[in-house]
Structure formats: structure tokens, C-alpha cells
Design a protein around this motif. Structure first.
Motif, mmCIF file in Angstrom:
data_model
loop_
_atom_site.group_PDB
_atom_site.id
_atom_site.type_symbol
_atom_site.label_atom_id
_atom_site.label_comp_id
_atom_site.label_asym_id
_atom_site.label_seq_id
_atom_site.Cartn_x
_atom_site.Cartn_y
_atom_site.Cartn_z
ATOM 1 N N ALA A 1 7.974 27.255 51.397
ATOM 2 C CA ALA A 1 9.000 27.628 50.883
ATOM 3 C C ALA A 1 9.940 27.733 49.962
ATOM 4 O O ALA A 1 9.785 28.234 49.016
ATOM 5 C CB ALA A 1 9.096 29.632 51.578
ATOM 6 N N ALA A 2 10.497 26.699 50.857
ATOM 7 C CA ALA A 2 11.730 25.554 50.195
ATOM 8 C C ALA A 2 11.387 24.854 49.238
ATOM 9 O O ALA A 2 12.441 24.637 48.234
ATOM 10 C CB ALA A 2 12.516 25.030 51.199
ATOM 11 N N LEU A 3 9.932 24.344 49.117
ATOM 12 C CA LEU A 3 9.598 23.560 48.284
ATOM 13 C C LEU A 3 9.317 24.188 46.508
ATOM 14 O O LEU A 3 9.816 23.524 45.841
ATOM 15 C CB LEU A 3 8.365 23.106 48.590
ATOM 16 C CG LEU A 3 8.196 21.791 49.658
ATOM 17 C CD1 LEU A 3 7.016 21.283 50.531
ATOM 18 C CD2 LEU A 3 8.706 20.573 49.494
ATOM 19 N N ARG A 4 8.527 25.098 46.954
ATOM 20 C CA ARG A 4 8.167 26.157 45.998
ATOM 21 C C ARG A 4 9.742 26.863 44.969
ATOM 22 O O ARG A 4 10.141 26.951 44.086
ATOM 23 C CB ARG A 4 7.706 27.802 46.876
ATOM 24 C CG ARG A 4 6.449 27.212 46.547
ATOM 25 C CD ARG A 4 5.320 28.576 46.957
ATOM 26 N NE ARG A 4 6.143 29.639 48.013
ATOM 27 C CZ ARG A 4 5.616 29.130 49.538
ATOM 28 N NH1 ARG A 4 5.061 28.459 49.363
ATOM 29 N NH2 ARG A 4 6.139 30.199 50.141
ATOM 30 N N ALA A 5 10.794 26.672 46.072
ATOM 31 C CA ALA A 5 12.572 27.281 45.890
ATOM 32 C C ALA A 5 13.058 26.067 45.244
ATOM 33 O O ALA A 5 14.416 25.974 44.817
ATOM 34 C CB ALA A 5 13.061 27.766 46.647
ATOM 35 N N GLY A 6 12.644 24.998 45.622
ATOM 36 C CA GLY A 6 13.527 23.170 45.153
ATOM 37 C C GLY A 6 14.971 23.743 46.251
ATOM 38 O O GLY A 6 15.651 22.430 45.195
#
Length: 217
Positions: A124-129
Motif C-alpha cells: 500500500a505504501a508503494l502505491r502511495a509513493g
């Protein structure tokens, strides 16, 4: 007089470790940038401690490759040196392999679920940058088998050299592109759940070596 059987509690080691951790984190997160000069008196005032634990912390940071000391001249934050990062990467990968092999037989369903939850937060953090949250989730995921393994030597080595890799990631990433790691984490968890020590160790090593392309940028 005889040595007392019960020594009074000592805060020296706790203070030393706290100062080391705070300086290490300041270097890793960029508060103290590459080539910035480090004066023990200024750092001591900043941290509200004496100069002695600061000097001890700087020595440890030098040994980990985060600080460069030039005797009689200056002490500075190290730049990102590709060779030093590769060396740290090899050590960190090897230590995680040792931990994973030892953890296979002791990880329970609760621990495996915690790893899955950490990987969900990582993805999820990857998707949010969100680099900081992604790296924190990654640390949590890999820390579970390390803790389960119970090898103090492995934990100590990882504590010294993992920050070198994390600092490189923060300095080199404008947005974290580690989606391959999500799949590798899933595979690692699957192999751990199956009791496959060899397969889990191999996946763990592959995961830590996904950082290699960053060294060529």
C-alpha cells in the motif's frame, strides 16, 4: 569493601545506544546529509548529552561506513559509496539467510500473519509513493524471522549494516519502485509456512539483492 552482589542500575549503555541510534537515524533520514561536518561538541549540545557518548557513537558509525573520520582534521557524514553499499548488502543478505533458516522451525501462524500484514502495508505504501512507511513495513516484515531465530550475533550485525542500505534507498528513491519485493515477500512467507528452509533462504537472499540496480544509478 566487598563488591555488592546487586549492582545499581547503569544508564551508561542505554545512553550510549540512544545517542548512537539518534545519530544513525539522522544520517539515514537525511537530517545530516552527505559530507556534512560533525563536531562532537555541537552534536552533544543538540542531543543534550556529554561529548563522550557522542564520540563513542561516531566511532561505531565510522565502523558501519556512515561516517568518515580524518584524524586531526574533521569527521563528516559519508557519501553514498557504491562499494560500501555492496559490501553491506552482501552482509545483510547473508545474515537474513541465516535467520530465515533458523526461524523456519519456530515461526507460528501468528508470526506468519504478522508478516503478511506487514507486506500488505508495504504494498500500500508503494502505491502511495510513501517511502518512509514502505521501508518501515519492510523492516518489520524481515525483522520477524530475525527475532524468531534468536541469534544475537545476527541481530547485532544487521543493526550495524542495514542502515547503510536504508540510507542509500532514501537518497536514491524519488518514489519507491519495489513492486518485485512484494511478490518476493509473498513467496518468502509461503515457503516459511511450508517449512521449506532452503527455498525460504534462497528467496530471502534474492529479496535483498533486488537493491543492486540502485547502485548503478
Amino acid at each position: 569493601m566487598p563488591v555488592p552482589s546487586l549492582a545499581p542500575p547503569s544508564t551508561r549503555s542505554l545512553l550510549r545506544d540512544d545517542v548512537y541510534g539518534r545519530l544513525r537515524d539522522a544520517i539515514v533520514d537525511g537530517t545530516l546529509g552527505p559530507n556534512e561536518q560533525l563536531r562532537d561538541q555541537e552534536l552533544a549540545a543538540w542531543l543534550g548529552v556529554s561529548r563522550t557518548p557522542v564520540r563513542e557513537a561516531l566511532l561505531r558509525l565510522q565502523q558501519a561506513g556512515l561516517v568518515v573520520a580524518r584524524p586531526g582534521r574533521s569527521t563528516t557524514v559519508a557519501g553514498v559509496d557504491a562499494r560500501a553499499v555492496r559490501d553491506a548488502q552482501a552482509v545483510v543478505a547473508a545474515m537474513h539467510e541465516v535467520a530465515v533458516r533458523a526461524a523456519v522451525s519456530v515461526l507460528d501462524a501468528v508470526a506468519l500473519d504478522a508478516m503478511r500484514a506487514a507486506n500488505d502495508r508495504f504494498a500500500a505504501a508503494l502505491r502511495a509513493g510513501d517511502v518512509e512507511t514502505a521501508l518501515a513495513a519492510d523492516d518489520e516484515l524481515h525483522g520477524i524471522p530475525v527475532e524468531a531465530a534468536g541469534n544475537a550475533a545476527v541481530a547485532t550485525v544487521l543493526g550495524e549494516f542495514t542502515p547503510v542500505l536504508r540510507r542509500m534507498e532514501r537518497l536514491r528513491f524519488s518514489s519507491l519502485s519495489g513492486r518485485a519485493s512484494v511478490r518476493l515477500h509473498d513467496e518468502l512467507i509461503t515457503r516459511l509456512a511450508a517449512g521449506d528452509a532452503e527455498g525460504a533462504a534462497a528467496v530471502s537472499t534474492r529479496t535483498w539483492h533486488t537493491l543492486a540496480p540502485l547502485l548503478d544509478t
